[in-house]
Design an enzyme around this catalytic site. Structure first.
Site, short mmCIF file in Angstrom:
data_model
loop_
_atom_site.label_atom_id
_atom_site.label_comp_id
_atom_site.label_asym_id
_atom_site.label_seq_id
_atom_site.Cartn_x
_atom_site.Cartn_y
_atom_site.Cartn_z
N ASP A 231 0.85 -1.20 0.00
CA ASP A 231 0.00 0.00 0.00
C ASP A 231 0.88 1.24 0.00
O ASP A 231 1.77 1.34 0.83
CB ASP A 231 -0.85 0.06 1.28
N LYS B 99 -7.52 2.96 -3.59
CA LYS B 99 -8.13 2.84 -2.25
C LYS B 99 -8.49 4.23 -1.77
O LYS B 99 -7.71 5.17 -1.95
CB LYS B 99 -7.08 2.16 -1.37
N LYS C 181 -10.96 -0.25 -3.40
CA LYS C 181 -11.02 -0.56 -1.98
C LYS C 181 -11.48 0.64 -1.16
O LYS C 181 -10.70 1.57 -0.93
CB LYS C 181 -9.65 -1.04 -1.48
#
Ligand SMILES: *[C@@H]1O[C@H](CO)[C@@H](O)[C@H](O)[C@H]1NC(C)=O
Ligand SMILES: *[C@@H]1O[C@H](CO)[C@@H](O)[C@H](O)[C@H]1NC(C)=O
Length: 199
Positions: free
Chosen positions: A35, A99, A135
């Site tokens: 991430d 995300k 996400k």
């Protein structure tokens, strides 16, 4: 597979070189996913090429096999237009997932932001044929919340996106709530939290 949260999480404010080194180390350690948090200043200043180069560098540090999830920190991008552009840049630079949030910003995943991101994913798919995952994260706690997110993704992108390679819902409290719902379904009563293995 292990996921590593790298790159100056959550603020994304450590220097780029350090963040790239963190990604390389995570990959060496066998992380299956990384991430990264984008530098919001680049978005707020409209420096899209610089943003592209930065995410591209993360992509390269990840190599081919490791999934790159790019966190846009949408609560801090100033406008929905910026959310759309940042989404596009993140996908063009090779992100596997975009995300919404780290969960540490003052604003978490919201439906308006999600719709903009999902439409960017759809536009990107139409142009390139490549499916990028979505996400939402932050403030999603209940099974009911999760269902609302699932319906939204189904409405905007269709069933093809309703699979773990393309949709994840980031919520630490969610698993427990789903277990309570299943317990209720099976036993007809809600579990006290101590009845459940996760608590
Ligand atoms: C983010 O971008 C701004 C504008 O280019 C730059 O001044 C700052 O150093 C960058 N921050 C990081 C952590 O790379
Ligand atoms: C955002 O989500 C995080 C993690 O679920 C939560 O701790 C925080 O209170 C939420 N913030 C807001 C403003 O809803």
């Amino acid at each position: 597979p292990s996921a590593a949260v790298a790159t100056g999480f959550p603020a994304g404010q450590t220097p780029l070189r350090t963040r790239l080194e963190e990604v390389r180390l995570a990959v060496e350690d066998g992380a299956a996913e990384v991430d990264v948090v984008i530098n919001r200043t680049l978005v707020l200043e409209g420096r899209w090429e610089a943003l592209y180069e930065e995410i591209r560098a993360f992509r390269q540090a990840c190599g081919e096999k490791v999934h790159l999830k790019t966190i846009l920190a949408t609560g801090e991008l100033g406008s929905l237009t910026n959310v759309y552009k940042a989404s596009m840049v993140a996908m063009m630079a090779g992100s596997d997932f975009i995300k919404t949030s780290t969960g540490k910003e003052t604003v978490n995943a919201t439906f308006p932001v999600a719709i903009v991101m999902l439409r960017a994913i759809r536009d990107f798919f139409w142009r390139t044929g490549r499916k990028v995952g979505f996400k939402p994260a932050g403030g999603i706690r209940s099974a009911r919340d999760a269902l609302a997110w699932l319906s939204l993704v189904k409405e905007e992108l269709g069933d093809a996106w309703l699979q773990p390679d393309l949709l994840r819902i980031g919520a630490s409290g969610l698993l427990l709530d789903i277990e309570r719902q299943i317990y209720h379904h099976v036993t007809g009563r809600y579990a006290a939290y101590h009845d459940l293995p996760m608590s």
